[in-house]
Design a protein around this motif. Structure first.
Motif, PDB file in Angstrom:
ATOM      1  N   PRO A   1       0.365  -1.097   0.249  1.00  0.00           N
ATOM      2  CA  PRO A   1      -0.091   0.260   0.170  1.00  0.00           C
ATOM      3  C   PRO A   1       0.753   1.355   0.157  1.00  0.00           C
ATOM      4  O   PRO A   1       2.383   1.259   0.406  1.00  0.00           O
ATOM      5  N   PHE A   2       0.545   1.994  -0.609  1.00  0.00           N
ATOM      6  CA  PHE A   2       1.375   3.521  -0.655  1.00  0.00           C
ATOM      7  C   PHE A   2       1.113   4.418   0.652  1.00  0.00           C
ATOM      8  O   PHE A   2      -0.089   3.748   1.504  1.00  0.00           O
ATOM      9  N   PRO A   3       1.953   5.469   1.468  1.00  0.00           N
ATOM     10  CA  PRO A   3       2.288   5.909   2.715  1.00  0.00           C
ATOM     11  C   PRO A   3       0.886   6.129   2.545  1.00  0.00           C
ATOM     12  O   PRO A   3       0.619   6.922   1.316  1.00  0.00           O
ATOM     13  N   LYS A   4       0.357   6.710   3.444  1.00  0.00           N
ATOM     14  CA  LYS A   4      -0.496   8.011   3.566  1.00  0.00           C
ATOM     15  C   LYS A   4       0.038   9.807   3.714  1.00  0.00           C
ATOM     16  O   LYS A   4      -0.671  10.246   3.554  1.00  0.00           O
ATOM     17  N   LYS A   5       0.973   9.152   4.207  1.00  0.00           N
ATOM     18  CA  LYS A   5       1.573  10.713   4.624  1.00  0.00           C
ATOM     19  C   LYS A   5       3.220  10.705   4.753  1.00  0.00           C
ATOM     20  O   LYS A   5       4.086   9.758   5.448  1.00  0.00           O
ATOM     21  N   LEU A   6       3.799  11.025   3.350  1.00  0.00           N
ATOM     22  CA  LEU A   6       5.340  11.060   3.945  1.00  0.00           C
ATOM     23  C   LEU A   6       5.997  11.661   4.946  1.00  0.00           C
ATOM     24  O   LEU A   6       5.681  12.598   5.677  1.00  0.00           O
ATOM     25  N   LYS A   7       7.448  10.736   5.677  1.00  0.00           N
ATOM     26  CA  LYS A   7       7.801  12.315   6.541  1.00  0.00           C
ATOM     27  C   LYS A   7       9.270  12.869   5.292  1.00  0.00           C
ATOM     28  O   LYS A   7       9.683  13.125   4.939  1.00  0.00           O
ATOM     29  N   ARG A   8       8.790  13.975   6.049  1.00  0.00           N
ATOM     30  CA  ARG A   8       9.562  15.396   5.401  1.00  0.00           C
ATOM     31  C   ARG A   8      10.522  16.344   6.591  1.00  0.00           C
ATOM     32  O   ARG A   8       9.609  16.207   7.781  1.00  0.00           O
ATOM     33  N   ARG A   9      11.570  17.199   6.131  1.00  0.00           N
ATOM     34  CA  ARG A   9      11.584  17.745   7.295  1.00  0.00           C
ATOM     35  C   ARG A   9       9.946  19.006   7.171  1.00  0.00           C
ATOM     36  O   ARG A   9       9.310  19.132   6.441  1.00  0.00           O
ATOM     37  N   PRO A  10      10.414  20.336   8.189  1.00  0.00           N
ATOM     38  CA  PRO A  10       9.149  20.747   8.599  1.00  0.00           C
ATOM     39  C   PRO A  10       9.536  22.012   7.697  1.00  0.00           C
ATOM     40  O   PRO A  10      10.868  22.376   7.487  1.00  0.00           O
TER      41      PRO A  10
END
Length: 213
Positions: free
Chosen positions: A187-196
């Motif tokens: 499955p696709f992730p719901k939201k990627l992790k990125r710098r704020p």
């Protein structure tokens, strides 16, 4: 899907189902891709969709050369890519099974249609990509909206002469990227992790936060 949702969940896909991608689905993605901003509307990009098993195998063999050196340096810490060992394992598995991806899209660009304004600086030139990569990103986002996973790589660009000969790409075109395309096995992730945003956006001067002033 909502555009922001597409952008926030468009992870690099490194594991694919064997299901073929229909021409109609790819056509829809390319149809959206062509509307990316391009200098002077010169439209320099052409795309080659590779599905032939022998051709994909050759692309994989070329890819594994620079990839093997890259991951070896990453594992011993010679280069810091900020990736976990699990992510490196997944990327390595992807590399060794690149020929099993349903389609590999080769991004080509007409050299004379690129307006390069930064060739004389003491750093790699990047400006020529301004008329290429917005369309590539459109393609990636369109694929995500259509339920397709993608993985963008430029490692094969080191083998541009060989790739051009293999795919009969004219001499006045370059290769800018290769994109694995297929239906994701996970499955696709719901939201990627990125710098704020607070860490990456500045006001007036580099290093001065735009937010929280």
């Amino acid at each position: 899907m909502d555009l922001i949702e597409v952008m926030e969940s468009n992870a690099t896909c490194r594991s694919y189902k064997p299901d073929p991608v229909p021409d109609s689905v790819l056509q829809a993605a390319f149809d959206a891709a062509r509307f990316g901003p391009q200098g002077g509307n010169r439209q320099p990009i052409r795309w080659v969709v590779v599905r032939d098993p022998k051709t994909k195998k050759q692309l994989k063999e070329w890819y594994l050369g620079p990839w093997t050196a890259y991951i070896a340096n990453a594992r011993k810490g010679a280069i810091n890519i900020g990736a976990s060992s699990r992510l490196l394992d997944r990327a390595d598995n992807f590399a060794h099974h690149l020929d099993e991806v349903p389609a590999i899209v080769v991004v080509c660009a007409h050299i004379a249609s690129l307006h390069v304004t930064d060739p004389d600086f003491d750093r790699p030139s990047v400006v020529g990509g301004a008329s290429i990569y917005p369309c590539v990103q459109n393609f990636l986002l369109a694929c995500r909206n259509l339920g397709l996973g993608t993985a963008l790589t430029t490692l094969l660009c080191a083998f541009e002469p060989q790739v051009k000969e293999l795919l009969s790409i004219p001499a006045d075109f370059l290769t800018a990227a290769h994109i694995a395309v297929g239906y994701p096995a996970e499955p696709f992730p719901k939201k990627l992790k990125r710098r704020p945003v607070e860490e990456i956006v500045f006001a007036e001067r580099f290093g001065v936060p735009m937010l929280g002033r």
